[in-house]
Design a protein around this motif. Sequence first.
Motif, mmCIF file in Angstrom:
data_model
loop_
_atom_site.group_PDB
_atom_site.id
_atom_site.type_symbol
_atom_site.label_atom_id
_atom_site.label_comp_id
_atom_site.label_asym_id
_atom_site.label_seq_id
_atom_site.Cartn_x
_atom_site.Cartn_y
_atom_site.Cartn_z
ATOM 1 N N PHE A 1 -21.095 13.974 11.592
ATOM 2 C CA PHE A 1 -21.612 15.203 11.683
ATOM 3 C C PHE A 1 -20.733 16.007 12.591
ATOM 4 O O PHE A 1 -20.677 17.194 12.386
ATOM 5 C CB PHE A 1 -23.121 15.462 11.613
ATOM 6 C CG PHE A 1 -23.499 16.768 10.968
ATOM 7 C CD1 PHE A 1 -23.601 17.018 9.675
ATOM 8 C CD2 PHE A 1 -23.729 17.739 11.945
ATOM 9 C CE1 PHE A 1 -24.025 18.083 9.159
ATOM 10 C CE2 PHE A 1 -24.196 19.090 11.500
ATOM 11 C CZ PHE A 1 -24.212 19.240 9.963
ATOM 12 N N LYS A 2 -20.616 15.246 13.796
ATOM 13 C CA LYS A 2 -20.030 16.088 14.992
ATOM 14 C C LYS A 2 -18.479 16.279 14.678
ATOM 15 O O LYS A 2 -18.037 17.320 15.038
ATOM 16 C CB LYS A 2 -20.088 15.159 16.144
ATOM 17 C CG LYS A 2 -19.745 16.049 17.450
ATOM 18 C CD LYS A 2 -19.889 15.015 18.849
ATOM 19 C CE LYS A 2 -21.322 14.712 19.186
ATOM 20 N NZ LYS A 2 -21.322 14.101 20.104
ATOM 21 N N GLN A 3 -17.868 15.508 14.038
ATOM 22 C CA GLN A 3 -16.527 15.531 13.515
ATOM 23 C C GLN A 3 -16.394 16.675 12.577
ATOM 24 O O GLN A 3 -15.296 17.524 12.829
ATOM 25 C CB GLN A 3 -16.265 14.297 12.851
ATOM 26 C CG GLN A 3 -14.459 14.267 12.271
ATOM 27 C CD GLN A 3 -14.075 12.927 11.446
ATOM 28 O OE1 GLN A 3 -14.995 12.153 11.777
ATOM 29 N NE2 GLN A 3 -12.883 12.976 10.956
ATOM 30 N N VAL A 4 -17.500 16.761 11.697
ATOM 31 C CA VAL A 4 -17.378 18.117 10.684
ATOM 32 C C VAL A 4 -17.545 19.518 11.715
ATOM 33 O O VAL A 4 -16.634 20.336 11.280
ATOM 34 C CB VAL A 4 -18.262 17.960 9.719
ATOM 35 C CG1 VAL A 4 -18.529 19.187 8.853
ATOM 36 C CG2 VAL A 4 -18.236 16.757 8.601
ATOM 37 N N ILE B 1 -11.626 15.426 4.700
ATOM 38 C CA ILE B 1 -12.560 14.398 5.403
ATOM 39 C C ILE B 1 -13.875 15.096 5.696
ATOM 40 O O ILE B 1 -14.748 14.339 5.425
ATOM 41 C CB ILE B 1 -11.797 13.732 6.477
ATOM 42 C CG1 ILE B 1 -10.616 13.127 6.417
ATOM 43 C CG2 ILE B 1 -12.914 12.964 7.420
ATOM 44 C CD1 ILE B 1 -9.831 12.551 7.583
ATOM 45 N N SER B 2 -13.929 16.155 6.096
ATOM 46 C CA SER B 2 -15.273 16.834 6.269
ATOM 47 C C SER B 2 -16.013 17.188 5.177
ATOM 48 O O SER B 2 -17.005 16.808 4.900
ATOM 49 C CB SER B 2 -14.977 18.280 7.049
ATOM 50 O OG SER B 2 -14.288 18.006 8.397
ATOM 51 N N ASN B 3 -15.192 17.320 4.097
ATOM 52 C CA ASN B 3 -15.911 17.554 2.743
ATOM 53 C C ASN B 3 -16.335 16.507 2.102
ATOM 54 O O ASN B 3 -17.372 16.307 1.462
ATOM 55 C CB ASN B 3 -14.798 18.375 1.611
ATOM 56 C CG ASN B 3 -15.404 18.547 0.425
ATOM 57 O OD1 ASN B 3 -16.434 19.421 0.367
ATOM 58 N ND2 ASN B 3 -14.978 18.035 -0.644
ATOM 59 N N GLN B 4 -15.466 15.192 2.358
ATOM 60 C CA GLN B 4 -16.215 13.900 1.890
ATOM 61 C C GLN B 4 -17.528 13.515 2.789
ATOM 62 O O GLN B 4 -18.195 12.858 2.158
ATOM 63 C CB GLN B 4 -14.951 12.895 2.154
ATOM 64 C CG GLN B 4 -15.284 11.745 1.648
ATOM 65 C CD GLN B 4 -14.186 10.661 2.079
ATOM 66 O OE1 GLN B 4 -13.487 10.734 3.001
ATOM 67 N NE2 GLN B 4 -13.830 9.500 1.114
ATOM 68 N N ILE B 5 -17.250 13.634 4.023
ATOM 69 C CA ILE B 5 -18.440 13.427 4.935
ATOM 70 C C ILE B 5 -19.755 14.068 4.213
ATOM 71 O O ILE B 5 -20.837 13.366 4.160
ATOM 72 C CB ILE B 5 -18.133 13.509 6.435
ATOM 73 C CG1 ILE B 5 -17.197 12.682 6.985
ATOM 74 C CG2 ILE B 5 -19.460 13.394 6.916
ATOM 75 C CD1 ILE B 5 -16.666 12.845 8.308
ATOM 76 N N ILE B 6 -19.577 15.079 4.118
ATOM 77 C CA ILE B 6 -20.915 16.233 3.885
ATOM 78 C C ILE B 6 -21.339 15.910 2.496
ATOM 79 O O ILE B 6 -22.377 15.688 1.979
ATOM 80 C CB ILE B 6 -20.623 17.651 3.854
ATOM 81 C CG1 ILE B 6 -20.279 17.945 5.560
ATOM 82 C CG2 ILE B 6 -21.721 18.548 3.284
ATOM 83 C CD1 ILE B 6 -21.591 17.594 6.289
ATOM 84 N N ALA B 7 -20.288 15.475 1.474
ATOM 85 C CA ALA B 7 -20.622 15.229 0.007
ATOM 86 C C ALA B 7 -21.341 13.693 0.144
ATOM 87 O O ALA B 7 -22.340 13.525 -0.895
ATOM 88 C CB ALA B 7 -19.321 14.902 -0.829
ATOM 89 N N ASP B 8 -20.920 12.826 1.073
ATOM 90 C CA ASP B 8 -21.639 11.642 1.047
ATOM 91 C C ASP B 8 -23.136 11.631 1.670
ATOM 92 O O ASP B 8 -24.044 10.989 1.701
ATOM 93 C CB ASP B 8 -20.834 10.476 2.185
ATOM 94 C CG ASP B 8 -21.478 9.249 1.953
ATOM 95 O OD1 ASP B 8 -21.574 8.683 0.963
ATOM 96 O OD2 ASP B 8 -21.584 8.484 3.182
ATOM 97 N N HIS B 9 -23.419 12.807 2.570
ATOM 98 C CA HIS B 9 -24.585 12.995 3.032
ATOM 99 C C HIS B 9 -25.445 13.844 1.864
ATOM 100 O O HIS B 9 -26.470 14.286 2.034
ATOM 101 C CB HIS B 9 -24.607 13.974 4.242
ATOM 102 C CG HIS B 9 -24.489 13.163 5.213
ATOM 103 N ND1 HIS B 9 -23.158 12.654 5.659
ATOM 104 C CD2 HIS B 9 -25.239 12.568 6.319
ATOM 105 C CE1 HIS B 9 -23.120 11.992 7.006
ATOM 106 N NE2 HIS B 9 -24.275 11.975 7.228
#
Length: 325
Positions: free
Chosen positions: A192-195, A263-271
Motif C-alpha cells: 500500500f505504501k508503494q501505491v 502495478i499500483s492498480n494490480q495491488i489495489i485490485a488484489d485488495h
Amino acid sequence: VLIRGSRKVSDGDFDHRIEVSTRDEVADLAASMNQMTENFQSIRNDLDEQVRRRTKEAIRSDRLASVGFLAAGVAHEINNPLASIAWSAESVEKRFDAAFEMDPADEQDDPDVLFIRKYLSRIQQESFRCKGITERLLDFSRIGESERKPFDLTRIVQGVIDMVKNLGRYREKNIWLTHHERIEAEINGQEFKQVVMNLLTNALDCVEKNGNVWVSLKCQLGNALIEFRDDGCGMSGDVLEHIFEPFFTRRKHGEGTGLGLSISNQIIADHGGSITASSKGRGCGASFVVTVPLQQKIKESNQRTPVPGEKGNDQKEKGKTGKAA
C-alpha cells in the motif's frame, strides 16, 4: 398508431416514442409503453457500459498477467548469474586476504590493494542490488500471497508525505493532507505504501513550481477512499483510456517504465478495491481515487493529523482546512 409504434420498438428502434393526441385509455397505454421503452433503454445503456468497462478491465488484467509471467521468467534467469558473480567476488576477496596477509597500516598505503578491495566490494554490492530488483519483479508476478493485517491508512499516507516532501525536486511544491477520522483496513503495508508513493510522486511530477497536490482520506459505504488531486498538466481522453496499461507512459527522454500505475492498480485490485482516474483535459489537473474495502470497524477521532513543518492555513478543502506540507 399504437400498433405501429410498438412494432418499431420491438424491431429495435428504442428512441421511438408513441404520440397519441387523445385523452383516453389508449393514450394512457401509449404513455405506459413510452415509459417502459425509456426504462428499458436506460437499463440497456447501463449494461452496455458495464460490459465495456469489464471488458477493458479483463484486457488490462490479461496484459498485466503477461507482464507478470515475463517478470518471473526474467527474474529467475537473471538470479543465477547474479548469484555466481556475487559468489565469485566473495571468493576472490577471501583468497586475496589469505594470499596477501598485510598489516592494516601497510594496506592503507598501497593504492593497488585499496583499488582491488574497493572494486571487489562494489561487485558484491551491485550484485545484491540487482538481486533485490529481481526479487521485486518476482513479487510483482506473485499476486495474493502477501500477508495482510490492520493498518492505519492515515499513518501510511502521512509517512510517505513526510519522506517525499524532503526530496529536492519536490521541495518547492505543496502537499495538502486532509482527513476526518482514523481509518484502518486489512492491507499489506509495504504494498500500500508503494501505491501511495507512486500516485503522490506522479501528481507532483505533473505540477509546476509552487503547484499543489491535495490528498484526502475518508470513509464511504464500508470503503476507504483516498484521493490524490493536483492542479497540474491534466490528461486528455486518450491518455485516460490507456493510463493503467503496462509500459504506457507520457514521460520523455527515457524517464519511467510505464509500470507504476499498472502495478499500483494490480495491488489495489488484489485488495478488492479499485483506482479510478479523471481529468477535465490538458491543463485542468487530474484526480486519482483509491477505493479499498474496510475489514474492521472505524474508530471516529474527528481529528486531522498535522503535517510536520506546516506553514499557513489559507488553503481550504470542503469540510476541513488542509495545510501545506
